[in-house]
Design a protein around this motif. Sequence first.
Motif, PDB file in Angstrom:
ATOM      1  N   MET A  44       0.948  -1.294  -0.070  1.00  0.00           N
ATOM      2  CA  MET A  44       0.051   0.187   0.006  1.00  0.00           C
ATOM      3  C   MET A  44       0.858   1.247  -0.021  1.00  0.00           C
ATOM      4  O   MET A  44       0.720   2.223  -0.773  1.00  0.00           O
ATOM      5  N   VAL A  45       1.867   1.240   0.774  1.00  0.00           N
ATOM      6  CA  VAL A  45       2.673   2.505   0.858  1.00  0.00           C
ATOM      7  C   VAL A  45       3.277   2.727  -0.396  1.00  0.00           C
ATOM      8  O   VAL A  45       3.484   3.664  -0.919  1.00  0.00           O
ATOM      9  N   ASP A  46       3.924   1.710  -1.008  1.00  0.00           N
ATOM     10  CA  ASP A  46       4.526   1.765  -2.311  1.00  0.00           C
ATOM     11  C   ASP A  46       3.902   2.210  -3.188  1.00  0.00           C
ATOM     12  O   ASP A  46       3.987   2.930  -4.023  1.00  0.00           O
ATOM     13  N   ALA A  47       2.325   1.918  -3.358  1.00  0.00           N
ATOM     14  CA  ALA A  47       1.574   2.157  -4.255  1.00  0.00           C
ATOM     15  C   ALA A  47       1.100   3.801  -4.206  1.00  0.00           C
ATOM     16  O   ALA A  47       1.114   4.263  -5.351  1.00  0.00           O
ATOM     17  N   ILE A  66       2.787   5.617  13.417  1.00  0.00           N
ATOM     18  CA  ILE A  66       2.653   4.209  12.820  1.00  0.00           C
ATOM     19  C   ILE A  66       3.151   4.349  11.401  1.00  0.00           C
ATOM     20  O   ILE A  66       3.794   3.586  10.735  1.00  0.00           O
ATOM     21  N   ALA A  67       1.894   5.078  10.750  1.00  0.00           N
ATOM     22  CA  ALA A  67       1.772   5.111   9.210  1.00  0.00           C
ATOM     23  C   ALA A  67       3.172   5.797   8.812  1.00  0.00           C
ATOM     24  O   ALA A  67       3.856   5.750   7.908  1.00  0.00           O
ATOM     25  N   ALA A  73      10.364   5.492   5.616  1.00  0.00           N
ATOM     26  CA  ALA A  73      11.192   4.321   5.073  1.00  0.00           C
ATOM     27  C   ALA A  73      11.230   4.204   3.886  1.00  0.00           C
ATOM     28  O   ALA A  73      12.208   3.838   3.137  1.00  0.00           O
ATOM     29  N   ALA A  74      10.196   4.872   3.061  1.00  0.00           N
ATOM     30  CA  ALA A  74       9.813   4.606   1.734  1.00  0.00           C
ATOM     31  C   ALA A  74      10.511   5.889   1.019  1.00  0.00           C
ATOM     32  O   ALA A  74      10.536   6.097  -0.089  1.00  0.00           O
ATOM     33  N   VAL A 266      -7.869   1.918   0.723  1.00  0.00           N
ATOM     34  CA  VAL A 266      -7.324   3.194   0.390  1.00  0.00           C
ATOM     35  C   VAL A 266      -8.285   3.835  -0.393  1.00  0.00           C
ATOM     36  O   VAL A 266      -9.207   3.499  -1.193  1.00  0.00           O
ATOM     37  N   VAL A 267      -8.956   5.070   0.053  1.00  0.00           N
ATOM     38  CA  VAL A 267      -9.882   5.944  -0.564  1.00  0.00           C
ATOM     39  C   VAL A 267      -8.960   6.875  -1.120  1.00  0.00           C
ATOM     40  O   VAL A 267      -8.481   7.997  -0.304  1.00  0.00           O
ATOM     41  N   THR A 268      -8.763   7.394  -2.338  1.00  0.00           N
ATOM     42  CA  THR A 268      -7.719   8.144  -3.102  1.00  0.00           C
ATOM     43  C   THR A 268      -8.214   8.874  -4.203  1.00  0.00           C
ATOM     44  O   THR A 268      -9.042   8.487  -5.015  1.00  0.00           O
ATOM     45  N   ALA A 269      -7.585  10.176  -4.329  1.00  0.00           N
ATOM     46  CA  ALA A 269      -7.914  10.924  -5.310  1.00  0.00           C
ATOM     47  C   ALA A 269      -6.916  11.991  -5.634  1.00  0.00           C
ATOM     48  O   ALA A 269      -6.134  12.264  -4.843  1.00  0.00           O
ATOM     49  N   VAL A 270      -6.811  12.270  -7.138  1.00  0.00           N
ATOM     50  CA  VAL A 270      -5.723  13.219  -7.263  1.00  0.00           C
ATOM     51  C   VAL A 270      -6.168  14.616  -7.534  1.00  0.00           C
ATOM     52  O   VAL A 270      -7.418  14.906  -8.043  1.00  0.00           O
TER      53      VAL A 270
END
Length: 273
Positions: A44-47, A66-67, A73-74, A266-270
Amino acid sequence: MPTLPPERMPGSPRESHQARELAESFGSDPERYDRARPRYPDAMVDAIVAASPGRDVVDVGIGTGIAARKFQAAGCRVLGVEVDARMGDWARQQGFEVEVAAFEAWDAAGRTFDAVISGQTWHWVEPVAGAAKAADVLRPGGRLAAFWNAGQPPTELAQAFAAVYRQVAPDSLAARWSAAAATSAYSAPYAKVTDGIRAAGGFGDPEQWSFTWERPYTRDEWLDQLPTTGGHAQFSAATQDEALAGIGAAIDAAGGSFTVQFTTTVVTAVRSR
């Protein structure tokens, strides 16, 4: 047990973002919260990082970090915005810069970012005002990504947990959550977040991403994290003890350990250019 509150607080007309006293209840024991809360999958983090235009990130409701630690780290530079000063202090001890404020009222002082993230917290943010603030602080092409873990113990054990909550606290959030499958408990909040993004404007069409993973728990590990959940946050000491004793006995009867199947959504938008 699902860890996201339902759309409304039980016995109240208030929406979750209006329940400030519950939102700020998790800072009473930040050490336990940091130790016991489930993490987030690397995929998820990588995406999220790969789909953002850069590495400058605001973590809304950074909590104990935590997140934030995963995103750091990424390769990200993470600024925390946190309504609870106790949580903010703990995250600072982990090396993060944290500004204490409700996100909707936070003053970014002209700064802009590549991503606004929020782990297990966006339901405490007013959905339209929060999305509008995110649009204000994101660079063109920047990404809003709010995400939650939903964990489901094995069916028979989940039923045993539900029976404990019905007995010791039948009108509680814990009783309501344990009676519902994780996916169904989350459907209304996901829709509210999506609607808030659309109503705020400034974003492309929202998307949902899902990541599945699992984690084994011992009896002690499961009991350690339960007081950090919203379902237990407002239990009296006596009810807490009774609930933990019943849950512990159910785990002992099942062999002392089990595996939880998690889905992180994940709910996501650009941000529109």
